[in-house]
Design an enzyme around this catalytic site. Sequence first.
Site, PDB file in Angstrom:
ATOM      1  N   ASN A   9       0.883  -1.167   0.000  1.00  0.00           N
ATOM      2  CA  ASN A   9       0.000   0.000   0.000  1.00  0.00           C
ATOM      3  C   ASN A   9       0.920   1.218   0.000  1.00  0.00           C
ATOM      4  O   ASN A   9       1.476   1.572   1.029  1.00  0.00           O
ATOM      5  CB  ASN A   9      -0.889  -0.024   1.255  1.00  0.00           C
ATOM      6  CG  ASN A   9      -1.671   1.269   1.411  1.00  0.00           C
ATOM      7  OD1 ASN A   9      -1.744   2.078   0.484  1.00  0.00           O
ATOM      8  ND2 ASN A   9      -2.248   1.470   2.578  1.00  0.00           N
ATOM      9  N   LYS A  11       0.195   4.267  -0.409  1.00  0.00           N
ATOM     10  CA  LYS A  11      -0.398   5.505   0.114  1.00  0.00           C
ATOM     11  C   LYS A  11      -0.074   6.668  -0.829  1.00  0.00           C
ATOM     12  O   LYS A  11      -0.079   6.478  -2.047  1.00  0.00           O
ATOM     13  CB  LYS A  11       0.086   5.758   1.549  1.00  0.00           C
ATOM     14  CG  LYS A  11      -0.093   4.511   2.430  1.00  0.00           C
ATOM     15  CD  LYS A  11       0.134   4.734   3.879  1.00  0.00           C
ATOM     16  CE  LYS A  11      -0.093   3.408   4.611  1.00  0.00           C
ATOM     17  NZ  LYS A  11      -0.022   3.534   6.057  1.00  0.00           N
ATOM     18  N   HIS A  94      -9.543   1.526   4.452  1.00  0.00           N
ATOM     19  CA  HIS A  94      -8.292   1.678   5.206  1.00  0.00           C
ATOM     20  C   HIS A  94      -8.538   2.630   6.380  1.00  0.00           C
ATOM     21  O   HIS A  94      -9.291   3.593   6.257  1.00  0.00           O
ATOM     22  CB  HIS A  94      -7.191   2.222   4.289  1.00  0.00           C
ATOM     23  CG  HIS A  94      -5.848   2.167   4.939  1.00  0.00           C
ATOM     24  ND1 HIS A  94      -5.432   3.110   5.852  1.00  0.00           N
ATOM     25  CD2 HIS A  94      -4.839   1.265   4.844  1.00  0.00           C
ATOM     26  CE1 HIS A  94      -4.215   2.776   6.282  1.00  0.00           C
ATOM     27  NE2 HIS A  94      -3.832   1.667   5.682  1.00  0.00           N
ATOM     28  N   GLU A  96      -6.869   4.973   7.574  1.00  0.00           N
ATOM     29  CA  GLU A  96      -6.576   6.388   7.291  1.00  0.00           C
ATOM     30  C   GLU A  96      -7.770   7.028   6.596  1.00  0.00           C
ATOM     31  O   GLU A  96      -8.090   8.193   6.834  1.00  0.00           O
ATOM     32  CB  GLU A  96      -5.293   6.500   6.452  1.00  0.00           C
ATOM     33  CG  GLU A  96      -4.061   6.248   7.312  1.00  0.00           C
ATOM     34  CD  GLU A  96      -2.855   5.708   6.562  1.00  0.00           C
ATOM     35  OE1 GLU A  96      -2.830   5.771   5.326  1.00  0.00           O
ATOM     36  OE2 GLU A  96      -1.931   5.218   7.240  1.00  0.00           O
ATOM     37  N   GLU A 166      -5.787  -4.819  10.290  1.00  0.00           N
ATOM     38  CA  GLU A 166      -4.767  -3.797  10.536  1.00  0.00           C
ATOM     39  C   GLU A 166      -5.071  -3.047  11.834  1.00  0.00           C
ATOM     40  O   GLU A 166      -5.850  -2.079  11.830  1.00  0.00           O
ATOM     41  CB  GLU A 166      -4.733  -2.797   9.377  1.00  0.00           C
ATOM     42  CG  GLU A 166      -4.356  -3.413   8.051  1.00  0.00           C
ATOM     43  CD  GLU A 166      -3.676  -2.396   7.149  1.00  0.00           C
ATOM     44  OE1 GLU A 166      -2.598  -2.705   6.645  1.00  0.00           O
ATOM     45  OE2 GLU A 166      -4.202  -1.281   6.981  1.00  0.00           O
ATOM     46  N   GLY A 172       2.235   2.293  10.709  1.00  0.00           N
ATOM     47  CA  GLY A 172       3.195   3.384  10.579  1.00  0.00           C
ATOM     48  C   GLY A 172       3.882   3.757  11.881  1.00  0.00           C
ATOM     49  O   GLY A 172       4.540   4.779  11.985  1.00  0.00           O
ATOM     50  N   SER A 212       3.077  -2.155  10.217  1.00  0.00           N
ATOM     51  CA  SER A 212       4.526  -2.252  10.433  1.00  0.00           C
ATOM     52  C   SER A 212       5.111  -3.619  10.058  1.00  0.00           C
ATOM     53  O   SER A 212       6.040  -4.104  10.714  1.00  0.00           O
ATOM     54  CB  SER A 212       4.892  -1.885  11.878  1.00  0.00           C
ATOM     55  OG  SER A 212       4.499  -0.551  12.145  1.00  0.00           O
ATOM     56  N   GLY A 234       4.965   1.296   4.562  1.00  0.00           N
ATOM     57  CA  GLY A 234       6.327   1.810   4.431  1.00  0.00           C
ATOM     58  C   GLY A 234       7.332   0.866   3.786  1.00  0.00           C
ATOM     59  O   GLY A 234       8.047   1.248   2.854  1.00  0.00           O
TER      60      GLY A 234
HETATM   61  P1  PGA Z   1       2.681   0.301   7.548  1.00  0.00           P
HETATM   62  O1  PGA Z   1       1.237   0.556   6.906  1.00  0.00           O
HETATM   63  O2  PGA Z   1       3.182  -1.004   7.008  1.00  0.00           O
HETATM   64  O3  PGA Z   1       3.529   1.469   7.102  1.00  0.00           O
HETATM   65  O4  PGA Z   1       2.493   0.253   9.037  1.00  0.00           O
HETATM   66  C1  PGA Z   1       0.338  -0.482   6.704  1.00  0.00           C
HETATM   67  C2  PGA Z   1      -0.948   0.039   6.109  1.00  0.00           C
HETATM   68  O5  PGA Z   1      -1.354   1.159   6.434  1.00  0.00           O
HETATM   69  O6  PGA Z   1      -1.584  -0.637   5.261  1.00  0.00           O
END
Ligand code: PGA
Length: 252
Positions: A9, A11, A94, A96, A166, A172, A212, A234
């Site tokens: 992802n 983003k 998601h 976010e 998640e 993140g 993460s 990330g």
């Molecule tokens: P992250 O994000 O691996 O950077 O923690 C995961 C996600 O938001 O799908």
Amino acid sequence: MRKNIIAGNWKMFKTRGEAINFVLQVADKVPSQDLVESVICVQAPVLRDMVKRQGDNLRVGAQNVHFKDSGAFTGEISAVLLAELGVTYVIIGHSERRAMFNETDETVNLKIKQALAYDLKPIVCVGESLDIREAGTTKEFVSAQVEKALEGVSESELEQIVFAYEPIWAIGTGKTATPEIAEETCRDIRNTIERLYSKDAAQKMRIQYGGSVKTSNIVELLAQEDIDGALIGGASLVPEDFVFMVNAGVQK
Ligand code: PGA
């Protein structure tokens, strides 16, 4: 046996040049889709570039879709257009988007049905905040998210859907859920599917863990019985790391 699905992802990261470069670097290094599914979910303006360059072994996903065919919805993206572009997956719900763009369980449900109507495969995100985890109500909260997401979805349509568990506190933050915590909630999601549909449907459902995930923890996460892949933010931006993590998804 369920085939793992490893999805990046991205983003709101990467320019067009960086995105194309990434695909050129990884396309012939990721294993065949027969062994593990690999997907990158990119910003809408580069979807066409990505679809053009995807090999048989790499699929492309969007990060959002609107639930109406067309209309006065400035800034939104239609399923019709995503399907026309040849996009395979779309991330829906998601955290976010739930937190910053008013996505609710109701719109998540409408978006899933819209994606299915256009043969787009939804990657449906669910997961609890730290407050909910600390209050001890994760199981009830996540089950309710799954149930609301699937309202009106038939058992035959379920095969197109992937869930991503998640936990918001792990996204993140560098704080990955332990394999045991991740497994426990992924199993609860599978049990919810069994309660809503059937044992067979629950056994077929692929459930990713996200939050993460990185090269140093993906192997132990994927070793859990009810974890069938990862949704990676990330760490998916780095070509070598992405290739490593997709390879970790090949079942031995
Ligand atoms: P992250 O994000 O691996 O950077 O923690 C995961 C996600 O938001 O799908």
